[in-house]
Design an enzyme around this catalytic site. Structure first.
Site, PDB file in Angstrom:
ATOM      1  N   GLU A   1       5.141  -5.492   7.340  1.00  0.00           N
ATOM      2  CA  GLU A   1       4.085  -3.690   8.603  1.00  0.00           C
ATOM      3  C   GLU A   1       4.571  -3.670   9.271  1.00  0.00           C
ATOM      4  O   GLU A   1       4.343  -2.090   9.507  1.00  0.00           O
ATOM      5  CB  GLU A   1       2.589  -4.638   7.886  1.00  0.00           C
ATOM      6  CG  GLU A   1       1.577  -4.319   6.447  1.00  0.00           C
ATOM      7  CD  GLU A   1       2.008  -5.353   5.326  1.00  0.00           C
ATOM      8  OE1 GLU A   1       2.652  -6.493   6.190  1.00  0.00           O
ATOM      9  OE2 GLU A   1       0.693  -5.316   4.351  1.00  0.00           O
TER      10      GLU A   1
ATOM     11  N   ALA B   1       0.921  -1.319  -0.078  1.00  0.00           N
ATOM     12  CA  ALA B   1      -0.175   0.072   0.056  1.00  0.00           C
ATOM     13  C   ALA B   1       0.598   1.329   0.079  1.00  0.00           C
ATOM     14  O   ALA B   1       2.049   1.035   0.142  1.00  0.00           O
ATOM     15  CB  ALA B   1      -0.931  -0.035   0.917  1.00  0.00           C
TER      16      ALA B   1
ATOM     17  N   GLY C   1       0.212  -4.671   0.721  1.00  0.00           N
ATOM     18  CA  GLY C   1      -0.782  -4.375   0.186  1.00  0.00           C
ATOM     19  C   GLY C   1      -0.411  -5.713  -1.309  1.00  0.00           C
ATOM     20  O   GLY C   1      -1.559  -6.278  -2.137  1.00  0.00           O
TER      21      GLY C   1
ATOM     22  N   GLU D   1      -0.671  -9.332   0.033  1.00  0.00           N
ATOM     23  CA  GLU D   1      -2.078  -9.500  -0.622  1.00  0.00           C
ATOM     24  C   GLU D   1      -3.160 -10.073  -1.557  1.00  0.00           C
ATOM     25  O   GLU D   1      -4.137 -10.447  -1.912  1.00  0.00           O
ATOM     26  CB  GLU D   1      -2.837  -8.227   0.899  1.00  0.00           C
ATOM     27  CG  GLU D   1      -2.542  -8.489   2.440  1.00  0.00           C
ATOM     28  CD  GLU D   1      -2.360  -7.216   2.748  1.00  0.00           C
ATOM     29  OE1 GLU D   1      -2.072  -6.614   2.443  1.00  0.00           O
ATOM     30  OE2 GLU D   1      -3.125  -7.387   4.154  1.00  0.00           O
TER      31      GLU D   1
HETATM   32  N1  CAA Z   1       4.151   3.021  -0.976  1.00  0.00           N
HETATM   33  C1  CAA Z   1       5.114   4.224  -1.416  1.00  0.00           C
HETATM   34  N2  CAA Z   1       5.629   4.564  -2.012  1.00  0.00           N
HETATM   35  C2  CAA Z   1       6.937   2.992  -2.254  1.00  0.00           C
HETATM   36  C3  CAA Z   1       6.764   2.214  -1.554  1.00  0.00           C
HETATM   37  C4  CAA Z   1       5.105   2.381  -0.996  1.00  0.00           C
HETATM   38  N3  CAA Z   1       4.958   0.608  -0.147  1.00  0.00           N
HETATM   39  N4  CAA Z   1       7.629   1.079  -1.579  1.00  0.00           N
HETATM   40  C5  CAA Z   1       8.426   2.419  -2.561  1.00  0.00           C
HETATM   41  N5  CAA Z   1       8.147   3.309  -3.077  1.00  0.00           N
HETATM   42  C6  CAA Z   1       8.977   4.193  -3.274  1.00  0.00           C
HETATM   43  C7  CAA Z   1       9.799   5.099  -2.928  1.00  0.00           C
HETATM   44  O1  CAA Z   1       9.701   5.101  -1.740  1.00  0.00           O
HETATM   45  C8  CAA Z   1      10.640   4.991  -4.013  1.00  0.00           C
HETATM   46  O2  CAA Z   1      10.410   6.629  -3.819  1.00  0.00           O
HETATM   47  P1  CAA Z   1      11.187   7.866  -4.706  1.00  0.00           P
HETATM   48  O3  CAA Z   1      12.202   7.191  -5.856  1.00  0.00           O
HETATM   49  O4  CAA Z   1      10.387   8.703  -4.606  1.00  0.00           O
HETATM   50  O5  CAA Z   1      12.246   8.027  -3.441  1.00  0.00           O
HETATM   51  C9  CAA Z   1      10.766   4.405  -5.202  1.00  0.00           C
HETATM   52  O6  CAA Z   1       8.986   3.896  -5.051  1.00  0.00           O
HETATM   53  C10 CAA Z   1      11.605   2.916  -5.712  1.00  0.00           C
HETATM   54  O7  CAA Z   1      11.830   2.254  -4.073  1.00  0.00           O
HETATM   55  P2  CAA Z   1      12.991   2.405  -2.937  1.00  0.00           P
HETATM   56  O8  CAA Z   1      14.175   3.339  -3.684  1.00  0.00           O
HETATM   57  O9  CAA Z   1      13.318   1.738  -2.149  1.00  0.00           O
HETATM   58  O10 CAA Z   1      13.720   0.713  -4.145  1.00  0.00           O
HETATM   59  P3  CAA Z   1      14.734  -0.191  -2.995  1.00  0.00           P
HETATM   60  O11 CAA Z   1      15.000  -0.834  -4.763  1.00  0.00           O
HETATM   61  O12 CAA Z   1      16.025   0.545  -3.283  1.00  0.00           O
HETATM   62  O13 CAA Z   1      14.245  -1.062  -2.489  1.00  0.00           O
HETATM   63  C11 CAA Z   1      12.022  -2.042  -1.476  1.00  0.00           C
HETATM   64  C12 CAA Z   1      12.995  -1.665  -2.903  1.00  0.00           C
HETATM   65  C13 CAA Z   1      12.611  -2.863  -0.772  1.00  0.00           C
HETATM   66  C14 CAA Z   1      10.447  -2.602  -2.058  1.00  0.00           C
HETATM   67  C15 CAA Z   1      11.669  -0.845  -1.013  1.00  0.00           C
HETATM   68  O14 CAA Z   1      10.732  -0.080  -1.651  1.00  0.00           O
HETATM   69  C16 CAA Z   1      10.257  -0.839   0.365  1.00  0.00           C
HETATM   70  O15 CAA Z   1      10.658  -1.267   1.083  1.00  0.00           O
HETATM   71  N6  CAA Z   1       9.197  -0.642   0.077  1.00  0.00           N
HETATM   72  C17 CAA Z   1       8.169  -0.178   0.866  1.00  0.00           C
HETATM   73  C18 CAA Z   1       7.743  -1.984   1.186  1.00  0.00           C
HETATM   74  C19 CAA Z   1       6.649  -1.874   2.121  1.00  0.00           C
HETATM   75  O16 CAA Z   1       6.777  -1.559   3.247  1.00  0.00           O
HETATM   76  N7  CAA Z   1       5.584  -2.492   2.143  1.00  0.00           N
HETATM   77  C20 CAA Z   1       4.468  -2.614   2.717  1.00  0.00           C
HETATM   78  C21 CAA Z   1       3.717  -1.562   3.147  1.00  0.00           C
HETATM   79  S1  CAA Z   1       2.311  -0.854   4.379  1.00  0.00           S
HETATM   80  C22 CAA Z   1       1.433  -2.199   3.297  1.00  0.00           C
HETATM   81  O17 CAA Z   1       1.018  -2.992   2.015  1.00  0.00           O
HETATM   82  C23 CAA Z   1      -0.051  -2.298   4.318  1.00  0.00           C
HETATM   83  C24 CAA Z   1      -1.538  -3.139   3.869  1.00  0.00           C
HETATM   84  O18 CAA Z   1      -1.284  -4.354   3.734  1.00  0.00           O
HETATM   85  C25 CAA Z   1      -2.607  -2.439   3.834  1.00  0.00           C
END
Ligand code: CAA
Length: 260
Positions: free
Chosen positions: A134, A66, A111, A114
């Site tokens: 999360e 998400a 998400g 999911e």
């Molecule tokens: N939401 C918003 N933006 C996201 C995102 C997310 N879930 N995941 C990645 N992005 C964005 C980053 O902020 C980044 O944006 P910028 O270029 O503007 O800085 C871009 O995508 C590229 O990401 P990274 O630079 O972080 O890429 P990376 O290769 O270094 O890492 C990754 C990749 C490991 C997937 C890392 O992006 C990450 O950990 N993302 C978050 C994963 C996460 O925590 N997901 C769970 C979300 S909570 C949820 O989903 C709740 C639910 O159940 C409903």
């Protein structure tokens, strides 16, 4: 219908929805979820679509979760509404009349995992990574992860993934039953289409009822679930497809199913 955050194609009776926010690794924001919901309705109402494939744009992510930028400022009230929206979309996928295949081409986190779990079948590329991270953000899974993960892999492994936030490889995901098959990246979409076409050749009503019986039975006790299965089995005998399928077998020819 055209979409801002999705690509939608249809070929040979197979629809492909590609989640398309590659700059945010296809993260699910509210606008994308609403578009996905409309696209699913379009698929459901199109009798020429026999199967749906869901995948992510780019070579890095299926869906990285998400949208964290959108969630950061949410009040509890807004977060509940966001979870209910995400859950409603996942349930719509799970209950779609047509079979659904997730072609997981990279990160399937939060998400994203999911979303993949709401599909009937999950195929992954070798570089795919799965997880429910999360807890690293101070929240829990909110689009069905605490429920669907345990139904797929068992409560023990589900709790480990939900409590550690660990990412697992496609190979490990296959070993625990989270994905059905793992392919080289270039092979993933062709294999998903091949599988979709194979399923599309079978009796459509029987495919729909198989899905319904599994989905609904999992939430019933075994006696009710078996009685439900018998009812759906009986329903098949009111179809032309049953007559055609069994006649074709006995006449040693290929069946021509019409989904009636
Ligand atoms: N939401 C918003 N933006 C996201 C995102 C997310 N879930 N995941 C990645 N992005 C964005 C980053 O902020 C980044 O944006 P910028 O270029 O503007 O800085 C871009 O995508 C590229 O990401 P990274 O630079 O972080 O890429 P990376 O290769 O270094 O890492 C990754 C990749 C490991 C997937 C890392 O992006 C990450 O950990 N993302 C978050 C994963 C996460 O925590 N997901 C769970 C979300 S909570 C949820 O989903 C709740 C639910 O159940 C409903």
């Amino acid at each position: 219908m055209s979409f801002e955050h999705l690509l939608f194609t249809k070929e040979d009776g197979i629809a492909v929805i590609t989640l398309n926010r590659p700059k945010a690794l296809n993260a699910l924001n509210k606008a994308l979820l609403l578009e996905l919901s409309s696209a699913l309705e379009q698929v459901e109402n199109d009798s020429s679509v026999h199967a749906l494939i869901l995948t992510g744009a780019g070579d890095k992510a299926f869906v990285a979760g998400a949208d964290i930028s959108e969630m950061r400022v949410m009040t509890p009230h807004e977060a509940r509404a966001f979870a209910r929206l995400g859950q409603a979309v996942m349930t719509k996928i799970e209950r779609l009349a047509q079979p659904t295949i997730a072609a997981v081409n990279g990160y399937a986190l939060g998400g994203g995992c999911e979303l993949a779990m709401a599909c009937d079948i999950r195929l992954a590329s070798v570089n795919a990574k799965f997880g429910q991270p999360e807890v690293n953000l101070g929240v829990i899974a909110g689009f069905g992860g605490t429920q669907r993960l345990q139904r797929l892999v068992g409560a023990g492994i589900a709790k480990e993934l939900l409590m550690t936030g660990d990412m697992i490889s496609a190979e490990r995901a296959a070993a625990i039953g989270l994905v059905n098959h793992v392919y080289e990246a270039a092979e993933l979409l062709p294999k998903a289409k091949e599988l979709a076409k194979k399923i599309a050749q079978k009796a459509p009503v029987a495919i729909k009822l198989s899905k319904q019986s599994v989905n609904e039975g999992v939430n019933m006790d075994i006696d009710r679930a078996l009685s439900h299965e018998a009812e759906l089995f009986a329903l098949c005998f009111a179809t032309e497809d049953q007559k055609e399928g069994m006649s074709a077998f006995l006449e040693k020819r290929s069946a021509r199913f019409e989904g009636k």
